[in-house]
Enzyme design. Sequence first.
Site, PDB file in Angstrom:
ATOM      1  N   ASN A  64       1.978  -7.293  33.384  1.00 16.56           N
ATOM      2  CA  ASN A  64       2.769  -7.246  32.571  1.00 16.56           C
ATOM      3  C   ASN A  64       4.316  -7.245  34.012  1.00 16.56           C
ATOM      4  O   ASN A  64       4.858  -7.583  33.771  1.00 16.56           O
ATOM      5  CB  ASN A  64       3.440  -6.539  32.014  1.00 16.56           C
ATOM      6  CG  ASN A  64       1.815  -7.633  30.405  1.00 16.56           C
ATOM      7  OD1 ASN A  64       2.492  -8.584  30.150  1.00 16.56           O
ATOM      8  ND2 ASN A  64       2.074  -6.479  29.328  1.00 16.56           N
ATOM      9  N   HIS A  79       0.569 -11.589  25.292  1.00 15.42           N
ATOM     10  CA  HIS A  79       0.136 -10.809  25.789  1.00 15.42           C
ATOM     11  C   HIS A  79       0.769  -9.332  24.316  1.00 15.42           C
ATOM     12  O   HIS A  79      -0.212  -8.543  24.336  1.00 15.42           O
ATOM     13  CB  HIS A  79       1.151  -9.930  26.704  1.00 15.42           C
ATOM     14  CG  HIS A  79       1.264 -10.602  28.178  1.00 15.42           C
ATOM     15  ND1 HIS A  79       0.901 -10.658  29.382  1.00 15.42           N
ATOM     16  CD2 HIS A  79      -0.167 -12.040  28.316  1.00 15.42           C
ATOM     17  CE1 HIS A  79       0.154 -11.192  30.143  1.00 15.42           C
ATOM     18  NE2 HIS A  79      -0.118 -12.547  29.553  1.00 15.42           N
ATOM     19  N   ARG A 112       5.070 -16.211  26.022  1.00 15.95           N
ATOM     20  CA  ARG A 112       4.027 -14.892  26.918  1.00 15.95           C
ATOM     21  C   ARG A 112       3.973 -13.649  26.472  1.00 15.95           C
ATOM     22  O   ARG A 112       2.869 -12.999  26.390  1.00 15.95           O
ATOM     23  CB  ARG A 112       4.281 -15.364  28.519  1.00 15.95           C
ATOM     24  CG  ARG A 112       3.258 -14.330  28.858  1.00 15.95           C
ATOM     25  CD  ARG A 112       3.845 -14.531  30.826  1.00 15.95           C
ATOM     26  NE  ARG A 112       2.746 -14.698  31.785  1.00 15.95           N
ATOM     27  CZ  ARG A 112       2.872 -13.177  32.165  1.00 15.95           C
ATOM     28  NH1 ARG A 112       4.038 -12.467  32.197  1.00 15.95           N
ATOM     29  NH2 ARG A 112       2.079 -12.560  33.240  1.00 15.95           N
ATOM     30  N   HIS A 141       0.924 -23.797  28.611  1.00 21.78           N
ATOM     31  CA  HIS A 141       1.291 -23.673  30.048  1.00 21.78           C
ATOM     32  C   HIS A 141       2.211 -25.572  30.437  1.00 21.78           C
ATOM     33  O   HIS A 141       2.197 -24.910  31.694  1.00 21.78           O
ATOM     34  CB  HIS A 141       0.637 -23.447  31.125  1.00 21.78           C
ATOM     35  CG  HIS A 141       0.455 -21.514  31.369  1.00 21.78           C
ATOM     36  ND1 HIS A 141      -1.123 -21.658  32.134  1.00 21.78           N
ATOM     37  CD2 HIS A 141       0.365 -21.476  30.439  1.00 21.78           C
ATOM     38  CE1 HIS A 141      -1.509 -20.286  32.355  1.00 21.78           C
ATOM     39  NE2 HIS A 141      -0.004 -19.491  31.491  1.00 21.78           N
TER      40      HIS A 141
END
Length: 311
Positions: free
Chosen positions: A75, A50, A46, A173
């Site tokens: 975040n 990001h 992740r 995921h």
Amino acid sequence: MLCSGVRAQLSPGIYDKSCPYLVQIVRKQVTMALKAEIRMAASLIRLHFHDCFVNGCDASVLLDGADSEKLSIPNANSARGFEVVDTIKDAVENACPGVVSCADILTLAARESVYLTGGPMWRVALGRKDGLVANQSSANNLPSPFEPLDAIIAKFQAVGLNVTDVVALSGAHTFGQAKCDLFSNRLFNFTGQGSPDATLETSLLSDLRTVCPIGGNGNVTAPLDRNSTDVFDNNYFKNLLQGKGLLSSDQILFSSDLAVNTTKRLVEAYSQSQSLFFRDFTCSMIRMGGIMNPVNGSSGEVRKNCRVINN
């Protein structure tokens, strides 16, 4: 490296002479981190996602400061793994001082997180430099679990990625956790008329209402993939066929009206073929690693400390 979108200035072998044991060092440190907390694999993926969606993969997400991307809405109190990246950086610096960027370390850590939890292996194109600024406002515009499918697709397209990348990268995921705050809107009053999300399978709905009751702690987490929480596989897509996607942005890949002509067929294909998912995920990770021409040459630096630019 047969995937389209690989940047010519990046090369898997760029550190072969200057830091020959780089991959082994990163793998050892990620292995230790996962032994301490297996969820860290999903957290490192992740972080990489990001990072790359904001200014390209330049380690801007790792910077501290008033304009830090860490303080952005997606975040803040959510992104994790910064200490693990610090530990990896320290180990790499001990072996090869001033050679390997934080951006490349984060890219490698994401690959190792996939591989060490049962996912595919691929050669990571390297040679990025670390950016000199963070971009909190852009980080506030990351793809959101609350957005409709057309908005998510548009955000991927804005950075040069396509519908296949949307579905394949969502497959990350297959492990990790999400806070109640990110999906509790589906449990009770999704329509504004007191009804839950009709696409959410009833037994999962019942379980999640227990975990995330009305007025409960929004920081409590639930697994994104209940059947193989800590393994990188294609079970995430099998869940979507059964209405068991945790986030709205997961389930709409299969159940929304727009999905019929965009993402649904890919979800079905990946649910039937893990090898196809692994192939496309690998290509999507490589393409994501090249978003917006990663910083290189004189436009960046190799940070000594991933949290601050060099003096």
